[in-house]
Design a protein around this motif. Structure first.
Motif, short mmCIF file in Angstrom:
data_model
loop_
_atom_site.label_atom_id
_atom_site.label_comp_id
_atom_site.label_asym_id
_atom_site.label_seq_id
_atom_site.Cartn_x
_atom_site.Cartn_y
_atom_site.Cartn_z
N GLU A 112 -5.19 10.01 -8.65
CA GLU A 112 -5.44 8.64 -8.04
C GLU A 112 -5.58 8.37 -6.79
N ARG A 113 -4.78 9.26 -5.91
CA ARG A 113 -4.85 9.03 -4.55
C ARG A 113 -5.97 9.58 -4.12
N GLU B 121 -9.25 7.41 -5.07
CA GLU B 121 -9.11 5.93 -5.03
C GLU B 121 -9.68 5.69 -3.52
#
Length: 331
Positions: free
Chosen positions: A325-326, A329
């Motif tokens: 996710e990091r 994103e």
């Protein structure tokens, strides 16, 4: 098994003794300190060039108080052994690919996930930014300190049978992979048969039809001469696990906070030189293999490839979810 363990123990002890006995491992008569960096690639390889730039910058930024001697060409052992010796403090710094490091740090394996980044810009914005620094910090507790990521290019598939333009073309092919569960899962999600094999056996296995193909970056495809027997190279960059520059925790703890900041700064600044060297080698390799008759199949849209490897994300999602996710994103 016990005899093997004892043998390995003595190998480590002897190597540690020999390295500790070198004049470079302690403070020199003039008050300067020479440290050791292990690099298994040749002197003119991009990672070695990056390591030498790191050494140059450290010496410059500390006004000569610290010098780093780069032992290239595997003089201090293969990647795994060099990392182990760095953990012991017998070696001060080491450069290793991400994949072997998963044995020491299970979180770093997220960088080997397929089609993780949209493009090179996103990849390096992340690896040189906050999330990259946080990933380097996951080495805490391993007796290693992560300093910087180096470029290792993008891995793509090549084979002896046919041009591969889509995942559908992978079906039925026997593809050599590294001895990694993730590597096997990626290839099998694409419909091919994954065949773990030592790198040194790949050329003859391609030549004799034991395997139909393999995967690697352009420089490795060229320098291994695999292009002589596997003419079809699909440029889809399915995996881009970087190299990692690491310090021994023991060495790091002996540095003042000010010097730690200097070493970290030097490592980060060396990335640009290393990446330039990698880009140059990649272009030369492309030219050489094309001139030799290799067919490069460019894949402009990897969406169907991303869809095909979704089972890999389903399997490893819980392990790497936070990092995925990091890393993907928008910031």
């Amino acid at each position: 098994m016990k005899k093997k363990a004892i043998s390995l123990f003595w190998i480590v002890c002897i190597t540690t003794f020999l390295l500790a006995g070198c004049s470079e491992y302690s403070v020199n008569a003039d008050g300067t300190t020479t440290l050791i960096l292990a690099e298994n690639q040749p002197a003119d390889y991009p990672t070695t060039i990056g390591a030498k730039e790191f050494a140059r910058l450290v010496e410059e930024k500390t006004d000569g108080r610290y010098k780093i001697k780069v032992y290239h060409g595997g003089q201090l052992g293969d990647e795994k052994r060099a990392v182990e010796l760095t953990q012991l403090g017998a070696i001060d710094f080491v450069r290793s690919n991400t994949i072997p490091l998963t044995e020491f740090n299970d979180q770093i394996g997220v960088l080997a996930m397929p089609f993780l980044f949209e493009d090179e810009k996103e990849k390096w914005d992340k690896l040189t930014g906050d999330v990259g620094n946080d990933l380097l910090n996951t080495f805490s507790g391993t007796k290693l300190v992560g300093l910087a990521f180096y470029d290792s290019g993008e891995r793509s598939f090549y084979n002896t049978v046919r041009p591969i333009k889509s995942p559908e073309d992978m079906k039925g092919l026997k593809i050599r992979v590294q001895s990694s569960e993730l590597a096997i899962d990626i290839v099998e999600s694409l419909g091919a048969s994954a065949t773990p094999m030592d790198y040194g056996e790949v050329y003859s296995s391609l030549q004799n039809g034991v395997i139909d193909g393999a995967e690697n970056n352009f420089p490795s495809y060229y320098t291994s001469s695999h292009y002589n027997v596997a003419k079809y190279y699909t440029v889809n960059g399915f995996q881009g696990a970087p190299e990692v520059l690491l310090s021994s925790q023991e060495t790091w703890d002996q540095l003042s906070e000010e010097d730690q900041a200097i070493f970290k700064e030097a490592a980060m600044e060396s990335i640009e030189v290393q990446r330039e060297a990698w880009d140059q080698l990649t272009e030369v390799s492309k030219e050489k293999v094309t001139a030799a008759g290799s067919e490069l199949i460019e894949v402009d849209d990897v969406s169907e490839w991303r869809e095909a490897v979704q089972p890999v994300y389903d399997k490893y999602g819980d392990t790497y979810r936070k990092w995925i996710e990091r890393l993907t994103e928008d910031e």
